[in-house]
Design a protein around this motif. Structure first.
Motif, mmCIF file in Angstrom:
data_model
loop_
_atom_site.group_PDB
_atom_site.id
_atom_site.type_symbol
_atom_site.label_atom_id
_atom_site.label_comp_id
_atom_site.label_asym_id
_atom_site.label_seq_id
_atom_site.Cartn_x
_atom_site.Cartn_y
_atom_site.Cartn_z
ATOM 1 N N PHE A 34 -12.659 -7.717 -0.257
ATOM 2 C CA PHE A 34 -12.366 -6.323 0.041
ATOM 3 C C PHE A 34 -11.275 -5.814 -0.883
ATOM 4 O O PHE A 34 -10.493 -6.575 -1.447
ATOM 5 C CB PHE A 34 -11.944 -6.146 1.502
ATOM 6 C CG PHE A 34 -10.633 -6.783 1.876
ATOM 7 C CD1 PHE A 34 -9.424 -6.118 1.667
ATOM 8 C CD2 PHE A 34 -10.587 -8.043 2.447
ATOM 9 C CE1 PHE A 34 -8.209 -6.698 2.008
ATOM 10 C CE2 PHE A 34 -9.383 -8.640 2.790
ATOM 11 C CZ PHE A 34 -8.190 -7.966 2.574
ATOM 12 N N VAL A 35 -11.268 -4.504 -1.048
ATOM 13 C CA VAL A 35 -10.208 -3.793 -1.744
ATOM 14 C C VAL A 35 -9.730 -2.683 -0.825
ATOM 15 O O VAL A 35 -10.542 -2.034 -0.151
ATOM 16 C CB VAL A 35 -10.697 -3.193 -3.075
ATOM 17 C CG1 VAL A 35 -9.613 -2.333 -3.714
ATOM 18 C CG2 VAL A 35 -11.113 -4.287 -4.034
ATOM 19 N N VAL A 36 -8.415 -2.472 -0.766
ATOM 20 C CA VAL A 36 -7.831 -1.393 0.032
ATOM 21 C C VAL A 36 -6.823 -0.654 -0.846
ATOM 22 O O VAL A 36 -6.049 -1.268 -1.566
ATOM 23 C CB VAL A 36 -7.118 -1.918 1.292
ATOM 24 C CG1 VAL A 36 -6.702 -0.754 2.195
ATOM 25 C CG2 VAL A 36 -8.007 -2.886 2.061
ATOM 26 N N LEU A 37 -6.843 0.671 -0.773
ATOM 27 C CA LEU A 37 -5.852 1.470 -1.485
ATOM 28 C C LEU A 37 -5.612 2.761 -0.727
ATOM 29 O O LEU A 37 -6.479 3.234 0.010
ATOM 30 C CB LEU A 37 -6.296 1.781 -2.914
ATOM 31 C CG LEU A 37 -7.497 2.707 -3.123
ATOM 32 C CD1 LEU A 37 -7.440 3.338 -4.515
ATOM 33 C CD2 LEU A 37 -8.809 1.935 -2.981
ATOM 34 N N ASP A 38 -4.409 3.311 -0.872
ATOM 35 C CA ASP A 38 -4.063 4.592 -0.274
ATOM 36 C C ASP A 38 -4.100 5.666 -1.352
ATOM 37 O O ASP A 38 -3.622 5.452 -2.471
ATOM 38 C CB ASP A 38 -2.656 4.549 0.340
ATOM 39 C CG ASP A 38 -2.598 3.746 1.634
ATOM 40 O OD1 ASP A 38 -3.665 3.267 2.083
ATOM 41 O OD2 ASP A 38 -1.493 3.599 2.189
ATOM 42 N N ARG A 73 -6.463 6.048 3.663
ATOM 43 C CA ARG A 73 -6.609 4.644 3.286
ATOM 44 C C ARG A 73 -8.091 4.368 3.071
ATOM 45 O O ARG A 73 -8.919 4.594 3.961
ATOM 46 C CB ARG A 73 -6.035 3.722 4.360
ATOM 47 C CG ARG A 73 -6.080 2.226 4.004
ATOM 48 C CD ARG A 73 -5.054 1.447 4.784
ATOM 49 N NE ARG A 73 -3.697 1.831 4.361
ATOM 50 C CZ ARG A 73 -2.582 1.470 5.005
ATOM 51 N NH1 ARG A 73 -2.665 0.703 6.095
ATOM 52 N NH2 ARG A 73 -1.395 1.865 4.552
ATOM 53 N N VAL A 74 -8.438 3.893 1.886
ATOM 54 C CA VAL A 74 -9.826 3.663 1.516
ATOM 55 C C VAL A 74 -10.086 2.159 1.448
ATOM 56 O O VAL A 74 -9.342 1.419 0.793
ATOM 57 C CB VAL A 74 -10.154 4.305 0.155
ATOM 58 C CG1 VAL A 74 -11.637 4.106 -0.181
ATOM 59 C CG2 VAL A 74 -9.801 5.800 0.158
ATOM 60 N N TYR A 75 -11.138 1.721 2.133
ATOM 61 C CA TYR A 75 -11.545 0.324 2.134
ATOM 62 C C TYR A 75 -12.888 0.185 1.416
ATOM 63 O O TYR A 75 -13.784 1.008 1.605
ATOM 64 C CB TYR A 75 -11.752 -0.209 3.557
ATOM 65 C CG TYR A 75 -10.519 -0.323 4.411
ATOM 66 C CD1 TYR A 75 -9.950 -1.570 4.690
ATOM 67 C CD2 TYR A 75 -9.941 0.811 4.988
ATOM 68 C CE1 TYR A 75 -8.836 -1.682 5.512
ATOM 69 C CE2 TYR A 75 -8.821 0.707 5.808
ATOM 70 C CZ TYR A 75 -8.280 -0.544 6.066
ATOM 71 O OH TYR A 75 -7.177 -0.646 6.883
ATOM 72 N N LEU A 89 0.829 -1.205 0.000
ATOM 73 C CA LEU A 89 0.000 0.000 0.000
ATOM 74 C C LEU A 89 0.864 1.256 0.000
ATOM 75 O O LEU A 89 0.586 2.224 -0.719
ATOM 76 C CB LEU A 89 -0.942 -0.006 1.209
ATOM 77 C CG LEU A 89 -2.116 -0.982 1.138
ATOM 78 C CD1 LEU A 89 -2.810 -1.074 2.491
ATOM 79 C CD2 LEU A 89 -3.107 -0.564 0.060
ATOM 80 N N ARG A 90 1.918 1.245 0.793
ATOM 81 C CA ARG A 90 2.828 2.397 0.820
ATOM 82 C C ARG A 90 3.498 2.598 -0.540
ATOM 83 O O ARG A 90 3.825 3.730 -0.911
ATOM 84 C CB ARG A 90 3.886 2.216 1.911
ATOM 85 C CG ARG A 90 3.344 2.291 3.339
ATOM 86 C CD ARG A 90 4.462 2.416 4.355
ATOM 87 N NE ARG A 90 5.345 1.254 4.362
ATOM 88 C CZ ARG A 90 5.148 0.166 5.105
ATOM 89 N NH1 ARG A 90 4.068 0.086 5.896
ATOM 90 N NH2 ARG A 90 6.009 -0.844 5.073
#
Length: 266
Positions: free
Chosen positions: A90-94, A219-221, A71-72
């Motif tokens: 789930f999806v996670v992105l910064d 950070r978006v989930y 993510l970083r």
């Protein structure tokens, strides 16, 4: 079985929607851009997070050290599980933007046809009879109630959409809730929305400010659960499982970061 993928190169795309009159993007009236001067980003009515804060009404996925590193590095984390005709993921992105910019984009439903490539058009409805289907509500003009759909202001939005790949018509109820631990928006498939593909769907958008101390980032989930009709061929089920979440999220980073660059120039 749990599957995981991480990508910075996925094609920008997302969910799609359609007016009942099937108007094209070129014929839609343009909506004015939302900019910081149009709203107050200071939320005095939302308390700071502390030991007495109400917990979030859902559980976030636990990220590994490797996932946090990715993510970083700007990658997107996706995991999904398949259980026959039901599944979750789930999806996670910064993104390099504060939470209020993220929410101004997510809550700007009128702009979806312009910022999400697979969104052809959309139709908003009143939200007065949430215990029954949207067909019992009244359609409203784009922009109606827009002044209430802003960061820090709780809102309920009812809208009909069409998924462009298979021209799949759906409708959903979106409930946005400010929270001291991070704002979130729950969405559920409208009970009037029955079709040959989706028998049930729900999910949550959630934002975390300054993840791991990274100032200026959010950070978006996206958490999702779906139930697919048994009448649907398996290859379409697999296609949807592989593509749906990336297409619902890959538009977000470029749009949010472009908005932040424009809005935060001062």
């Amino acid at each position: 079985e749990m599957e995981s993928s991480n990508s910075k190169e996925d094609q920008v795309s997302g969910i799609s929607s359609d007016y009942s009159d099937s108007s094209s993007p070129s014929s839609r009236p343009a909506t004015p851009p939302r900019k910081p001067k149009d709203f107050d980003v200071i939320r005095g009515d939302v308390p700071a997070a502390n030991a007495e804060s109400e917990p979030l009404p859902f559980k976030l996925p636990k990220l590994s050290a490797e996932q946090r590193r990715r993510l970083r590095d700007g990658e997107r984390i996706q995991e999904q599980s398949r259980m026959g005709r039901e599944g979750s993921g789930f999806v996670v992105l910064d993104v390099k933007a504060p939470p209020f910019v993220v929410w101004e984009c997510l809550l700007d439903f009128e702009s979806y046809p312009d910022i999400i490539p697979t969104v052809k058009s959309m139709q908003l409805y009143t939200s007065e009879k949430l215990n029954i289907g949207f067909v019992n509500e009244k359609p409203v003009l784009p922009g109606t109630g827009r002044e209430t759909r802003h960061y820090g202001t709780p809102s309920i939005t009812r809208a009909a959409f069409t998924l462009s790949k298979f021209r799949l018509n759906i409708a959903a109820i979106h409930r946005y809730t400010p929270h001291p631990l991070g704002d979130y928006m729950e969405f559920t498939l409208d009970r009037s929305c029955t079709n040959m593909v989706l028998k049930g769907a729900k999910g949550i958008w959630y934002t975390e400010k300054n993840p791991e101390g990274r100032e200026g980032y959010t950070r978006v989930y996206l958490l999702c659960e779906v139930q697919i009709s048994r009448a649907l061929p398996k290859f379409i089920v697999d296609y949807a499982a592989d593509r749906a979440m990336p297409r619902a999220t890959t538009w977000l980073r470029p749009e949010v970061e472009a908005a932040a660059e424009e809005w935060l120039v001062d």
